[in-house]
Design a protein around this motif. Structure first.
Motif: not given
Length: 1082
Positions: A70-83
């Motif tokens: 669950t450690s994923q942060g923001i990834v450039p170039g992708k749709i980032n779904v902020h839960l």
């Protein structure tokens, strides 16, 4: 074949299906050619990832534990779904605030906030990547007080690490229609200062996700000026939402203030579909959304189905959102009572969605989301104005609640003004560690600002609870006021250790003509002393009215001079109101009934009091008895009333007002007042495809308009005297009205008693009054935003989209504290109500509580005064808005007593009255009574006091909205400029306040300017402010001028139009009550 192998084989088939490439239309050849090359590669990659995941899962099928990443942060170039995990906890609605907290009364709703917070802590500790936001401090503070030091330490660590974040941070999520801006500030400050004290953090985000429409004041004042970086909300009109989805403009820069412009703008976002998770992603215990079943050894394995659902939903939302960041609000009302059920599923979703790789999922907060949006350097559209009225579908305008529960709305407003005055008096006396204080009233008022409290959309037993809390808070604050005044009137001999002996009584039921303190039998040996306190920063001349028994009385001022006074007969309507409601409140009918109202003019210094004595007539003229004339409706005549500049003409046969004249300003206008009622709509009459929609607590849906005509036996009674002229009218069996003109005033006061509204026909009713003129207003009028700025309204029109009109009455209603009606479009707006104007005059109306109103016809103002409905409107409260009062087990509909005021001025000259008198309505004179033996008050007590310097008063364009001594001895001071840019040629200018004159008995040691909610220094807030880019061509207000830095030597505060400045004041020495003799008279 084993079940495990069967499941594995089925999932392999699903993975292989991912290779299939969808067909594309020939409409876009370039995109089709690219798809033929790229999509097969993408599909094959997804298929391989899917197969790899399956193999890993199959090989570890016997494993007892899966460590989800669950450690994923923001990834450039992708749709980032902020839960964003959250719970929305109403501070009262279906259950009371305490019932919601402890989880009682679950037959109504299974909700327990204590469970939410209890289960949240271990859930966050289980994974350092998990996050949660919490809003309502009324609940959190209850929980916090119950926790051990160890638990409090853990929670502080969670806050410091960012796992737990406080959002919004007020005691409640306040309403934005029925609330006054001072109440909004106070309740937010109460929460923010608690958070700052306990956690040393300042909330960054506004989170108004459930209020039923959104005000401009919320955006610029309770948003930007409170130090927020962004503001998010859930409810906007369904037509507006559809357009914004299409335009990708659900997120924007909101400039709520014309006067403050871009200096108080804020990044704002409306959610695509309210404030809940996307459909299919609810994970409370027993919810029906599919969980993520990732145990390959069990049936119903669905990881890839759930991932596909997630991705499809994310892409759909991304298609209506600018940038590659979208927010999912993972929670709703009273969720996370068992927090692990939510976090378990979100852990899995983040883990498997990121393994899939098409979109990126992460635990987030609105702060992280806001920073991500800001980092994209995107340009955003500009929004001005507000989001009223709100409709969630055809025929469903949430404009009824603007008036719902008018008695509670008035009680809240009355207590708010009283709290402002009580804090001032508490400051003058000095706050003590023991004994009564104003904290209980502060807490009750804060809770009452909730969007299901003052809004009037709660169940009846919850409304009763709000009123009870206000009454308890008032009782303690009343002691503070009485003690403080006693200290002040005895201050000539005050040494700091002697308890005052003067006993004061007050009259909280004066609105129903009940005041035991004034209803005394005078004798030669006794007199009644009335101390009149003025909480405004300027001298005030006004008329007070109190019920008395004796008629042979006289009134003397602070200097012992007899002053003019008038006796007005107490009419049957008010006697009936008094006796009925006194018994309802006190359990018994009053044993005596006063015969008269005693009216006289008082003159009170700023932040001070004057003293008046009432005694039996000795020497002198005494009080003048009013003359009384009664006219029957069959008589053909006109009557003129008013002894000052304002004259009103009434037609006896029509039983209504017909003409208004101001001899000073030479304004004359035909004005006719009438009453009507709307029948509440019964949704069973709706036919498919319409959704059935009743009128109810939230929804205003009229079914016909019915004019109320005075009966054949209706009479018109005229009461005249040297102070006041009155016209009394029985409009019908359940409407009584008094039109009042004060000799020294240039406005008209209209007092009404409405109710019980008849429901014998089985139909609910909504009563309105109309004030009609000949003014040509071209569909345009102005209403206030929480009693502060004013916004232009145009009938059947919206600035942001092409309105489809389905409800021509309800769809044009707005929340009102003041009303102003125009023909041409002037460069200014007004405070506290509604107004209109034509090319020569301005017609302004002020009200004593928030209510709904409009201008349905050109030249006319309409105010909704009362509602009684028999059907629920299907918005969750599950109860009809049918308020009743029961005595001896006999119940009748609620009666409402209230007032509104109107005035007509030459064009451009009405602002001074609207602003000044608007403050006087919010802060009425405070009356305290003491019965004394003999005539020695003047010789033994201070009779006049002012808290400010000699001959000083605040400028006409500045109000003191907070003067409060805090627990730490510091003093919280707020000063507000009352005028907008261009509103008045003389007063829409920079104003100066001399703090040395405001605190003449104290030396200021340190003055620190704070943000609006006083939880951070203003300079620090400004340094952190995010500067957002706006789209080229967007209509944007320039950055406005602000008051300069305060010179510590001169201590002069500058205020620009509409600016509110907040300070913490520290004095060099302890406060001394010993008054300045130049400002005292004995």
């Amino acid at each position: 074949m084993s079940p495990l192998l069967l499941a594995f084989t089925e999932e392999v088939r699903k993975c292989l299906k991912l290779i299939i490439v969808p067909e594309y239309s020939n409409a876009d050849l370039h995109r089709r050619r690219r798809a033929l090359i790229v999509l097969p590669l993408m599909a094959a990659t997804r298929s391989l990832l899917c197969l790899l995941t399956l193999v890993v899962e199959f090989l570890v099928a016997d494993s007892k534990f899966i460590a989800y990443n669950t450690s994923q942060g923001i990834v450039p170039g992708k749709i980032n779904v902020h839960l964003v995990p959250h719970t929305h906890d109403d501070v009262g609605w279906l259950k009371t605030v305490d019932q919601y907290y402890v989880g009682s009364n679950n037959s109504i709703q299974g909700a327990c906030v204590q469970n939410v917070l209890d289960s949240l802590v271990p859930a966050l500790l289980a994974d350092k990547n998990r996050k949660f936001i919490y809003v309502e401090q009324a609940f959190f503070q209850r929980w916090w007080r119950d926790q051990s030091d160890a638990v409090q330490s853990i929670v502080k660590q969670l806050v410091t690490s960012g796992q737990l974040e406080f959002i919004n941070g007020g005691m409640c999520m306040h309403d934005e229609a029925a609330t006054h801006y001072i109440d909004m500030i106070d309740q937010t400050t109460l929460g923010h200062r608690f958070i700052q004290k306990e956690f040393d953090v300042t909330p960054r985000i506004g989170w108004q996700i459930d209020p039923f429409g959104h005000s401009a004041v919320q955006a610029y004042l309770l948003g930007a000026e409170a130090g927020f970086d962004s503001l998010f909300f859930g409810r906007i009109d369904y037509q507006d939402r559809a357009k914004r989805k299409n335009d990708k403009s659900l997120e924007f820069i909101w400039q709520g203030s014309k006067s403050l412009g871009s200096s108080a703008q804020i990044f704002s976002g409306a959610f695509p579909e309210a404030y809940e998770p996307p459909s299919g992603f609810y994970f409370e215990v027993n919810d029906d959304s599919p969980i993520v079943q990732d145990d390959i050894t069990l049936f119903d394995y669905n990881v890839h189905d759930r991932v596909n659902d997630f991705v499809a939903t994310a892409v759909s939302q991304a298609n209506i959102t600018r940038t590659n960041h979208i927010m999912w609000t993972m929670g709703t009302d009273f969720m996370y009572q068992y927090a692990h059920t939510w976090f378990r599923q979100m852990d899995k979703l983040i883990h498997y969605v990121n393994m899939d790789g098409r979109v990126n999922a992460l635990y987030s907060t609105p702060s992280i989301y806001t920073d991500a949006k800001y980092a994209t350097n995107e340009s955003w559209p500009i929004k001005t104005g507000d989001f009223f009225p709100y409709a969630d579908r055809t025929n469903a305008y949430w404009t009824g609640y603007f008036t719902s529960r008018p008695a509670l709305k008035h009680y809240v407003r009355t207590m708010s003004g009283y709290y402002l005055a009580a804090r001032q008096l508490e400051f003058f006396k000095g706050r003590t560690d023991s004994g009564p204080n104003t904290d209980s009233l502060a807490d009750a008022l804060a809770i009452a600002q909730h969007h299901d409290a003052v809004a009037g959309t709660e169940k009846q037993h919850v409304a009763n609870d709000y009123a009870k809390r206000l009454a308890i808070g008032y009782t303690e604050a009343e002691q503070v006021v009485a003690t403080s005044l006693a200290h002040l009137v005895e201050s000539a001999s005050y040494t700091g250790s002697v308890n005052p002996t003067t006993k004061f009584q007050q009259c909280p039921l004066l609105n129903i003509s009940y005041c035991p303190a004034s209803e005394v039998n005078f004798s030669e040996a006794k007199q009644l002393t009335v101390v009149v306190y003025n909480s405004l920063g300027w001298k005030r001349d006004d008329v007070i009215r109190i019920p008395i028994i004796n008629e042979d009385v006289t009134v003397h001022d602070s200097e012992g001079r007899e002053i003019e006074s008038q006796l007005l007969p107490l009419d049957d309507a008010h006697v009936g109101l008094r006796n009925y409601y006194a018994k309802a409140y006190l359990g018994q009918t009053p044993t005596k009934t006063p015969n008269y109202w005693l009216a006289f003019t008082v003159s009170v210094p700023p932040l001070g009091f004057s003293t008046y004595t009432i005694s039996l007539l000795g020497k002198g003229a005494g009080s003048t008895k009013s003359s009384v004339q009664t006219f029957q409706s069959r008589e053909e005549s006109t009557i003129e009333v008013g002894q000052g500049n304002v004259k009103l003409t009434f037609s006896t046969n029509q039983g209504k007002m017909t003409n208004y004249v101001n001899r000073r300003s030479l304004v004359e206008e035909l004005v006719e007042q009438s009453y009507s009622f709307y029948n509440g709509y019964n949704g069973s009459d709706d036919k498919a495809p319409l959704i059935r929609q009743n009128a109810g607590a939230y929804i205003f849906r009229p079914n016909g308009t019915f004019l109320i005509k005075p009966g054949e036996k209706a009479s018109l009674t005229v009461v005249r005297g040297p102070v006041i002229d009155e016209v009394h009218q029985h409009i019908n069996a359940w409407i009584y009205q008094v039109t009042r003109i004060h000799k020294e005033k240039e406005h008209v006061e209209v007092e009404f008693i409405v109710g019980p509204l008849p429901t014998d026909d089985g139909i609910g009713k909504e009563v309105v009054t109309q004030l009609a003129t000949t003014m040509a207003t071209n569909k345009t009028f102005y209403t206030d935003s929480n009693g502060r700025d004013f916004i232009e309204r145009i009938r059947d029109y919206r600035t942001d989209w092409d309105l489809k009109v389905h409800q021509p009455i309800a769809g044009n209603y707005y929340p009102i504290c003041l009303f102003f009606l125009p023909q041409s479009k002037p460069p200014f707006y007004i405070n506290l109500g509604i107004y209109m104007q034509d090319n020569s005059t301005e017609f302004s109306v002020l009200v004593d509580r928030s209510l709904g109103g409009s201008s349905i016809v050109d030249g006319q103002i309409e105010l909704m005064l009362h509602r009684r409905l028999l059907l629920d409107d299907s918005r969750g409260v599950a109860e009809a808005l049918n308020e009743t009062v029961c005595i001896d087990n006999v119940c009748s509909g609620l009666r409402i007593q209230g007032k509104f005021y109107f005035r007509i001025d030459p064009l451009g000259e009405g602002a001074k009255w609207r602003r000044t008198f608007g403050q006087e309505i919010y802060s009425p004179l405070l009356l305290a009574f003491s019965e004394q033996d003999g005539d020695n008050w003047k010789n033994s007590h201070v009779t006049t006091f002012s808290g400010v310097g000699s001959s000083y008063s605040l400028p006409d364009n500045v109000a003191l909205i907070t003067l409060q001594e805090l627990d730490d001895g510091k003093v919280l001071l707020r000063l507000a400029h009352l005028y907008e840019i261009g509103e008045d040629r003389d007063l829409s200018v920079m104003a100066n306040v001399e703090l040395k004159q405001l605190f003449p008995r104290k030396k200021i040691g340190k003055l620190t300017e704070m943000n609006l909610s006083a939880n951070q220094e203003r300079t620090g807030m400004e340094k952190k402010r995010l500067n957002w880019k706006v789209e080229e061509g967007s209509s944007s207000e320039a950055k406005a001028a602000r008051g300069g830095t305060v010179d510590p030597a001169k201590l002069v505060v500058e205020l620009a139009p509409m600016e509110i400045r907040t300070f913490l004041v520290e004095f060099n020495q302890s406060f001394h009550l010993m008054p300045n003799r130049m400002r005292l008279k004995m």
